[in-house]
Design a protein around this motif. Sequence first.
Motif, PDB file in Angstrom:
ATOM      1  N   ILE A 120     -37.182  14.880  40.254  1.00  0.00           N
ATOM      2  CA  ILE A 120     -37.338  13.608  39.538  1.00  0.00           C
ATOM      3  C   ILE A 120     -36.776  13.717  38.125  1.00  0.00           C
ATOM      4  CG2 ILE A 120     -39.030  11.988  38.578  1.00  0.00           C
ATOM      5  CD1 ILE A 120     -40.797  12.773  41.067  1.00  0.00           C
ATOM      6  N   ARG A 121     -37.095  14.820  37.440  1.00  0.00           N
ATOM      7  CA  ARG A 121     -36.601  15.007  36.069  1.00  0.00           C
ATOM      8  C   ARG A 121     -35.070  15.054  36.052  1.00  0.00           C
ATOM      9  NH1 ARG A 121     -40.838  18.938  35.686  1.00  0.00           N
ATOM     10  NH2 ARG A 121     -39.310  20.631  35.704  1.00  0.00           N
ATOM     11  N   GLU A 122     -34.503  15.809  36.999  1.00  0.00           N
ATOM     12  CA  GLU A 122     -33.041  15.933  37.037  1.00  0.00           C
ATOM     13  C   GLU A 122     -32.379  14.594  37.351  1.00  0.00           C
ATOM     14  OE1 GLU A 122     -31.442  19.055  39.374  1.00  0.00           O
ATOM     15  OE2 GLU A 122     -32.520  20.632  38.282  1.00  0.00           O
ATOM     16  N   ARG A 123     -33.029  13.800  38.207  1.00  0.00           N
ATOM     17  CA  ARG A 123     -32.460  12.498  38.554  1.00  0.00           C
ATOM     18  C   ARG A 123     -32.506  11.544  37.363  1.00  0.00           C
ATOM     19  NH1 ARG A 123     -33.993   8.971  43.959  1.00  0.00           N
ATOM     20  NH2 ARG A 123     -32.751   7.131  43.440  1.00  0.00           N
ATOM     21  N   ILE A 124     -33.614  11.565  36.638  1.00  0.00           N
ATOM     22  CA  ILE A 124     -33.716  10.730  35.432  1.00  0.00           C
ATOM     23  C   ILE A 124     -32.619  11.102  34.445  1.00  0.00           C
ATOM     24  CG2 ILE A 124     -35.142  10.226  33.395  1.00  0.00           C
ATOM     25  CD1 ILE A 124     -37.600  10.567  35.201  1.00  0.00           C
ATOM     26  N   TYR A 125     -32.384  12.409  34.308  1.00  0.00           N
ATOM     27  CA  TYR A 125     -31.342  12.889  33.393  1.00  0.00           C
ATOM     28  C   TYR A 125     -29.953  12.444  33.860  1.00  0.00           C
ATOM     29  CZ  TYR A 125     -27.911  16.206  31.561  1.00  0.00           C
ATOM     30  OH  TYR A 125     -26.792  16.761  30.998  1.00  0.00           O
ATOM     31  N   LYS A 126     -29.641  12.681  35.142  1.00  0.00           N
ATOM     32  CA  LYS A 126     -28.312  12.363  35.674  1.00  0.00           C
ATOM     33  C   LYS A 126     -28.024  10.858  35.627  1.00  0.00           C
ATOM     34  CE  LYS A 126     -27.917  16.370  38.748  1.00  0.00           C
ATOM     35  NZ  LYS A 126     -27.922  16.830  40.173  1.00  0.00           N
ATOM     36  N   GLU A 127     -29.058  10.052  35.890  1.00  0.00           N
ATOM     37  CA  GLU A 127     -28.878   8.601  35.915  1.00  0.00           C
ATOM     38  C   GLU A 127     -29.066   7.963  34.544  1.00  0.00           C
ATOM     39  OE1 GLU A 127     -31.358   7.007  39.005  1.00  0.00           O
ATOM     40  OE2 GLU A 127     -30.342   8.152  40.584  1.00  0.00           O
ATOM     41  N   GLU A 128     -29.297   8.805  33.521  1.00  0.00           N
ATOM     42  CA  GLU A 128     -29.402   8.354  32.126  1.00  0.00           C
ATOM     43  C   GLU A 128     -30.474   7.269  31.960  1.00  0.00           C
ATOM     44  OE1 GLU A 128     -25.478   7.180  30.954  1.00  0.00           O
ATOM     45  OE2 GLU A 128     -24.700   9.224  30.969  1.00  0.00           O
ATOM     46  N   LYS A 129     -31.685   7.581  32.398  1.00  0.00           N
ATOM     47  CA  LYS A 129     -32.766   6.600  32.368  1.00  0.00           C
ATOM     48  C   LYS A 129     -33.903   6.970  31.418  1.00  0.00           C
ATOM     49  CE  LYS A 129     -31.978   4.567  36.908  1.00  0.00           C
ATOM     50  NZ  LYS A 129     -32.532   4.230  38.237  1.00  0.00           N
ATOM     51  N   ILE A 130     -33.649   7.890  30.506  1.00  0.00           N
ATOM     52  CA  ILE A 130     -34.700   8.285  29.560  1.00  0.00           C
ATOM     53  C   ILE A 130     -35.120   7.096  28.707  1.00  0.00           C
ATOM     54  CG2 ILE A 130     -35.287   9.765  27.599  1.00  0.00           C
ATOM     55  CD1 ILE A 130     -33.313  11.836  28.712  1.00  0.00           C
ATOM     56  N   ASP A 131     -34.137   6.360  28.189  1.00  0.00           N
ATOM     57  CA  ASP A 131     -34.467   5.205  27.349  1.00  0.00           C
ATOM     58  C   ASP A 131     -35.202   4.131  28.145  1.00  0.00           C
ATOM     59  OD1 ASP A 131     -31.994   4.845  28.738  1.00  0.00           O
ATOM     60  OD2 ASP A 131     -31.541   3.123  27.492  1.00  0.00           O
TER      61      ASP A 131
END
Length: 353
Positions: free
Chosen positions: A7-18
């Motif tokens: 999940i963390r890696e997917r959030i990072y790859k899809e640029e969804k932190i903001d």
Amino acid sequence: MSDLQKIRERIYKEEKIDQVLEALGCWGIGTEQGGKLFVAGLPDGDNQRSVQIKNTPSLTSNIRSKGITGTIFDVVSYILYEADTEEARKSSLSKSKFWLCNKLQYLEYIDDFYKLTAEKEKPQPNKWLHKLQQKRKKEELQSAENEILSENILEQYGATPYLGWYNEGLSIKTQKLFGVGIDVRSDRITFPVHNRHGQLIGIKGRYCGDNPIIEDKYKYIYIHPCNKSIEFYNLHRALPHIKELKEAIVVEGGKTTWYLTQWGFRNCISIEGDSMSEEQLILLKTLGLDVKFIFAYDKDKNAEFVSKEAARLKGRLKYGVFDTKGLLKEKDSPTDKGKEIWESLYQNKFKIR
């Protein structure tokens, strides 16, 4: 690899932190260290850099003001479930995982128990249709464009600064910059309207005749109409200054941007109304996470109205320019009483949550 890591890696790859920070209600979301670190304020906090998430696959996170270290799951646990101890954050990990996956539609990672719980609590048989409609609406807004006009149209209005505005303090240089001309057929002072790319899309006219009915009801009209709700007036000129200063001043009327530009505040754009459209909100978000927004509306819009309007722009650092000392009158714009009054209002702006 565990689900949590995936999940963390997917959030990072899809640029969804903001997107996650925005959904949590954080404010002033921005980046530092060349985009390697996301920072934001807690929903009920005063420190704009309290929440920090590294822009790496591990999403290592800190809530500096609370002494909390961990990952993005710990940030969710603290903000949503008041998990202020390590033990409490471990206990709420499943709930935080569910919340994140539900928000980001990572449904394949949701535990069966929570799937069943969510279905029982919130049956939404038409949820897919609602999402499709929202997606289509957003696509329509993003694809909407005004017809581009030939620059030759401007020749019929000329470059004719208006004496009345000069006497009010609007210099000839400024009027020439903004293309002030005249339409003798309709007794109107004219000025061109451009889209965000600097292309001509309309001509607006300000009545300067002696008919009180026209002056009252039709002071401003579009001689060559355009859809003003999908653009910001003056954005093409202001954009380089917004990017340089990391600040955008949002006002109601085009003439207000003329005075601000004349006084050195070149990072100003106009709604051309008193309420932002959905397309205009999208435009503001494209200016960048690290841009702060100053909402400087006319005197007749109270603090509650401006705050609600600004609150529609989620996850950004926002300020309001409010006249708390009676410096303006009735429907004055924030520039109507001169440069000194404007600078006083600007210097005493208030943060909006």
